[in-house]
Design an enzyme around this catalytic site. Structure first.
Site, short mmCIF file in Angstrom:
data_model
loop_
_atom_site.label_atom_id
_atom_site.label_comp_id
_atom_site.label_asym_id
_atom_site.label_seq_id
_atom_site.Cartn_x
_atom_site.Cartn_y
_atom_site.Cartn_z
N ASP A 123 48.93 -51.47 -68.74
CA ASP A 123 47.52 -51.49 -69.11
C ASP A 123 47.26 -52.87 -69.71
O ASP A 123 47.65 -53.14 -70.84
CB ASP A 123 47.22 -50.39 -70.12
N GLU A 159 46.43 -51.53 -64.02
CA GLU A 159 45.04 -51.09 -63.93
C GLU A 159 44.15 -52.23 -63.43
O GLU A 159 44.32 -53.38 -63.83
CB GLU A 159 44.56 -50.61 -65.30
N ASP A 215 46.91 -47.77 -75.56
CA ASP A 215 47.28 -48.65 -74.44
C ASP A 215 48.60 -48.19 -73.82
O ASP A 215 48.79 -48.28 -72.61
CB ASP A 215 47.40 -50.09 -74.91
#
Length: 162
Positions: free
Chosen positions: A7, A67, A140
């Protein structure tokens, strides 16, 4: 097959390494790289690159899932996150690790069954899937686990994991 999920961000980069063997998925390690707010952007990016490179070199994942960039109302934050994402992709390329990208909506849909699921729903499913007793912190890190799981399920659907 080892998958690392990431992330991306500039202040925090969540990462998670999972092992996929048949229908068994287990967490190997996870954490969060943090960079101090007072650092220059280039120093933060250097820290992210170095730390991700250490993880990739040590753990040797088969693939990296990250992501996609997403911004709703604040386009100003997308540029630094894009830069962080860039140094992460560079680290993967330097280690010859294939990369797959997933949108936030795809991750939520895959993990929670709803592309509009909130963080609590995704976290609950991550904990259930991996049989975790305590939630991974910070958010996260949990997001990175969800990204890695999304990639694992994507590969299973394509028949690439036996």
């Amino acid at each position: 097959m080892k998958i690392i999920g990431i992330d991306p961000g500039t202040a925090r980069v969540g990462w998670a390494l999972i092992d996929v063997m048949g229908s068994t998925i287990r967490p190997l390690s996870y954490g969060c790289i943090t960079t101090p707010a007072g650092q220059t952007p280039e120093t933060r990016l250097l820290t992210i690159h170095r730390e991700i490179t250490k993880i990739l070199t040590k753990d040797k994942p088969s693939s990296l899932a990250i992501e996609d960039l997403f911004f709703a109302s604040n386009a100003k934050t997308v540029i630094p996150v894009g830069q962080a994402r860039g140094v992460i992709l560079l680290a993967a390329a330097e280690q010859n690790i294939p990369v797959a990208s997933y949108s936030p909506r795809a991750v939520k849909s895959t993990i929670a069954g709803d592309g509009r699921a909130d963080k609590t729903q995704v976290l609950s499913m991550v904990m259930r899937i991996l049989h975790l007793d305590t939630p991974p912190k910070p958010d996260d890190t949990a997001d990175a686990i969800a990204i890695a799981l999304t990639h694992a399920y994507s590969y299973k659907l394509k028949g690439k994991i036996t």
